[in-house]
Scaffold this motif. Structure first.
Motif, PDB file in Angstrom:
ATOM      1  N   SER A 123       0.830  -1.206   0.000  1.00  0.00           N
ATOM      2  CA  SER A 123       0.000   0.000   0.000  1.00  0.00           C
ATOM      3  C   SER A 123       0.864   1.256   0.000  1.00  0.00           C
ATOM      4  O   SER A 123       0.571   2.224  -0.715  1.00  0.00           O
ATOM      5  N   LEU A 124       1.921   1.246   0.782  1.00  0.00           N
ATOM      6  CA  LEU A 124       2.812   2.411   0.847  1.00  0.00           C
ATOM      7  C   LEU A 124       3.520   2.639  -0.486  1.00  0.00           C
ATOM      8  O   LEU A 124       3.594   3.772  -0.977  1.00  0.00           O
ATOM      9  N   VAL A 125       4.020   1.568  -1.076  1.00  0.00           N
ATOM     10  CA  VAL A 125       4.715   1.684  -2.358  1.00  0.00           C
ATOM     11  C   VAL A 125       3.763   2.160  -3.441  1.00  0.00           C
ATOM     12  O   VAL A 125       4.078   3.052  -4.232  1.00  0.00           O
ATOM     13  N   LEU A 126       2.564   1.573  -3.480  1.00  0.00           N
ATOM     14  CA  LEU A 126       1.588   1.952  -4.494  1.00  0.00           C
ATOM     15  C   LEU A 126       1.168   3.405  -4.340  1.00  0.00           C
ATOM     16  O   LEU A 126       1.068   4.145  -5.326  1.00  0.00           O
ATOM     17  N   GLN A 127       0.948   3.854  -3.107  1.00  0.00           N
ATOM     18  CA  GLN A 127       0.519   5.229  -2.900  1.00  0.00           C
ATOM     19  C   GLN A 127       1.595   6.213  -3.327  1.00  0.00           C
ATOM     20  O   GLN A 127       1.299   7.262  -3.916  1.00  0.00           O
ATOM     21  N   ARG A 128       2.850   5.883  -3.062  1.00  0.00           N
ATOM     22  CA  ARG A 128       3.940   6.748  -3.512  1.00  0.00           C
ATOM     23  C   ARG A 128       3.963   6.835  -5.036  1.00  0.00           C
ATOM     24  O   ARG A 128       4.205   7.901  -5.609  1.00  0.00           O
ATOM     25  N   ALA A 129       3.700   5.698  -5.681  1.00  0.00           N
ATOM     26  CA  ALA A 129       3.682   5.685  -7.145  1.00  0.00           C
ATOM     27  C   ALA A 129       2.518   6.513  -7.685  1.00  0.00           C
ATOM     28  O   ALA A 129       2.670   7.255  -8.662  1.00  0.00           O
ATOM     29  N   ILE A 130       1.354   6.394  -7.049  1.00  0.00           N
ATOM     30  CA  ILE A 130       0.184   7.177  -7.475  1.00  0.00           C
ATOM     31  C   ILE A 130       0.440   8.668  -7.328  1.00  0.00           C
ATOM     32  O   ILE A 130       0.091   9.473  -8.193  1.00  0.00           O
ATOM     33  N   ASP A 131       1.077   9.044  -6.240  1.00  0.00           N
ATOM     34  CA  ASP A 131       1.366  10.465  -5.992  1.00  0.00           C
ATOM     35  C   ASP A 131       2.271  11.068  -7.058  1.00  0.00           C
ATOM     36  O   ASP A 131       2.252  12.283  -7.280  1.00  0.00           O
ATOM     37  N   ARG A 132       3.054  10.213  -7.712  1.00  0.00           N
ATOM     38  CA  ARG A 132       3.988  10.701  -8.735  1.00  0.00           C
ATOM     39  C   ARG A 132       3.359  10.795 -10.119  1.00  0.00           C
ATOM     40  O   ARG A 132       3.988  11.311 -11.050  1.00  0.00           O
ATOM     41  N   LEU A 133       2.146  10.306 -10.288  1.00  0.00           N
ATOM     42  CA  LEU A 133       1.493  10.344 -11.599  1.00  0.00           C
ATOM     43  C   LEU A 133       1.190  11.772 -12.025  1.00  0.00           C
ATOM     44  O   LEU A 133       0.898  12.630 -11.182  1.00  0.00           O
ATOM     45  N   PRO A 134       1.183  12.052 -13.337  1.00  0.00           N
ATOM     46  CA  PRO A 134       0.692  13.345 -13.828  1.00  0.00           C
ATOM     47  C   PRO A 134      -0.758  13.562 -13.399  1.00  0.00           C
ATOM     48  O   PRO A 134      -1.493  12.603 -13.178  1.00  0.00           O
ATOM     49  N   ARG A 135      -1.166  14.807 -13.325  1.00  0.00           N
ATOM     50  CA  ARG A 135      -2.464  15.167 -12.756  1.00  0.00           C
ATOM     51  C   ARG A 135      -3.627  14.434 -13.423  1.00  0.00           C
ATOM     52  O   ARG A 135      -4.492  13.889 -12.747  1.00  0.00           O
ATOM     53  N   LYS A 139      -6.131  11.544 -11.824  1.00  0.00           N
ATOM     54  CA  LYS A 139      -7.589  11.675 -11.769  1.00  0.00           C
ATOM     55  C   LYS A 139      -8.269  10.435 -12.351  1.00  0.00           C
ATOM     56  O   LYS A 139      -9.206   9.885 -11.760  1.00  0.00           O
ATOM     57  N   VAL A 140      -7.801  10.018 -13.524  1.00  0.00           N
ATOM     58  CA  VAL A 140      -8.407   8.862 -14.176  1.00  0.00           C
ATOM     59  C   VAL A 140      -8.228   7.618 -13.319  1.00  0.00           C
ATOM     60  O   VAL A 140      -9.174   6.838 -13.133  1.00  0.00           O
ATOM     61  N   TYR A 141      -7.041   7.420 -12.779  1.00  0.00           N
ATOM     62  CA  TYR A 141      -6.787   6.263 -11.919  1.00  0.00           C
ATOM     63  C   TYR A 141      -7.704   6.293 -10.699  1.00  0.00           C
ATOM     64  O   TYR A 141      -8.273   5.267 -10.309  1.00  0.00           O
ATOM     65  N   TYR A 142      -7.857   7.455 -10.105  1.00  0.00           N
ATOM     66  CA  TYR A 142      -8.704   7.587  -8.914  1.00  0.00           C
ATOM     67  C   TYR A 142     -10.141   7.182  -9.213  1.00  0.00           C
ATOM     68  O   TYR A 142     -10.732   6.354  -8.504  1.00  0.00           O
ATOM     69  N   TRP A 143     -10.704   7.749 -10.289  1.00  0.00           N
ATOM     70  CA  TRP A 143     -12.124   7.501 -10.558  1.00  0.00           C
ATOM     71  C   TRP A 143     -12.371   6.072 -11.036  1.00  0.00           C
ATOM     72  O   TRP A 143     -13.376   5.460 -10.670  1.00  0.00           O
ATOM     73  N   VAL A 144     -11.472   5.514 -11.820  1.00  0.00           N
ATOM     74  CA  VAL A 144     -11.695   4.177 -12.381  1.00  0.00           C
ATOM     75  C   VAL A 144     -11.268   3.077 -11.407  1.00  0.00           C
ATOM     76  O   VAL A 144     -12.034   2.152 -11.129  1.00  0.00           O
ATOM     77  N   LYS A 145     -10.064   3.190 -10.864  1.00  0.00           N
ATOM     78  CA  LYS A 145      -9.516   2.116 -10.043  1.00  0.00           C
ATOM     79  C   LYS A 145      -9.931   2.204  -8.581  1.00  0.00           C
ATOM     80  O   LYS A 145     -10.234   1.185  -7.953  1.00  0.00           O
ATOM     81  N   GLU A 146      -9.940   3.399  -8.033  1.00  0.00           N
ATOM     82  CA  GLU A 146     -10.259   3.527  -6.619  1.00  0.00           C
ATOM     83  C   GLU A 146     -11.762   3.651  -6.364  1.00  0.00           C
ATOM     84  O   GLU A 146     -12.284   3.103  -5.396  1.00  0.00           O
ATOM     85  N   MET A 147     -12.472   4.367  -7.223  1.00  0.00           N
ATOM     86  CA  MET A 147     -13.900   4.587  -7.024  1.00  0.00           C
ATOM     87  C   MET A 147     -14.757   3.587  -7.792  1.00  0.00           C
ATOM     88  O   MET A 147     -15.960   3.507  -7.581  1.00  0.00           O
ATOM     89  N   GLY A 148     -14.143   2.842  -8.710  1.00  0.00           N
ATOM     90  CA  GLY A 148     -14.875   1.787  -9.391  1.00  0.00           C
ATOM     91  C   GLY A 148     -15.766   2.225 -10.532  1.00  0.00           C
ATOM     92  O   GLY A 148     -16.644   1.475 -10.957  1.00  0.00           O
TER      93      GLY A 148
END
Length: 201
Positions: A123-135, A139-148
């Motif tokens: 979880s820590l590694v993945l979150q660090r990777a997500i934080d480094r993504l372009p804006r 956003k797309v990752y958040y809505w599709v992967k995290e929010m379903g």
């Protein structure tokens, strides 16, 4: 009950995005009963319905910075509730099936220990990777992967073409894999360590 427009909902969501707790309470009071009623009808469980209301609005608050992206909040809210209920029912069904089919005589100490360590580290590694993504990828990752959300739902929400969602998601996943794969050897070492401490009989 949830009837009519919620004052100026756009302004209310903007206030919540800035951390306004009074605006959040107003939103909660407006929608909570309707979410509860839908959950009761869907699950037949008062307890699950109460948990659904709490979990849905907790998620709204924790992810409040994304609220200004939403064009149709009511539709979004029920997507969040639907996805939460789906996960709960799927989890309950899986547990029920496991209880029926699995009659282990001893607890799996090894698996519990491995999972706790790996879940935390991954979880820590993945979150660090997500934080480094372009804006936009983030956003797309958040809505599709995290929010379903489905690609089409995310596209409507973000006012971009579904193919653009597909592209950004693919790029995000490529970046995440590139960031996370180097840590695989570390996790394998952790697994080896726990296997030596808690050998399977």
């Amino acid at each position: 009950m949830c009837t009519g427009n919620l004052y100026n909902e756009k302004e209310l969501l903007a206030l919540i995005a800035d951390g306004d707790e009074a605006a959040y309470t107003k939103l909660f009071n407006h929608y909570a009963n309707h979410i509860y009623a839908v959950a009761v009808k869907f699950t037949g469980s008062v307890i699950i319905a109460e948990e659904t209301v709490q979990e849905v609005f907790l998620r709204i608050w924790l992810k409040k910075e994304h609220l200004t992206d939403i064009q149709d909040f009511r539709a979004y809210l029920f997507i969040v509730a639907r996805n939460y209920l789906y996960r709960v029912l799927k989890s309950n069904a899986r547990k029920y099936k496991k209880n029926i089919e699995h009659n282990a005589m001893y607890p799996s100490v090894q698996n519990d220990a491995e999972n706790k360590v790996l879940d935390k580290e991954c979880s820590l590694v993945l979150q660090r990777a997500i934080d480094r993504l372009p804006r936009q990828q983030k956003k797309v990752y958040y809505w599709v992967k995290e929010m379903g959300l489905k690609r089409e739902e995310a596209a409507r929400l973000l006012h971009i073409h579904p193919e653009t969602i597909k592209y950004h998601l693919a790029e995000a996943m490529k970046s995440l894999r590139s960031h996370c794969l180097p840590y695989l050897d570390i996790y394998l070492l952790i697994l080896a360590f726990f296997s030596s401490v808690f050998p399977q009989s």
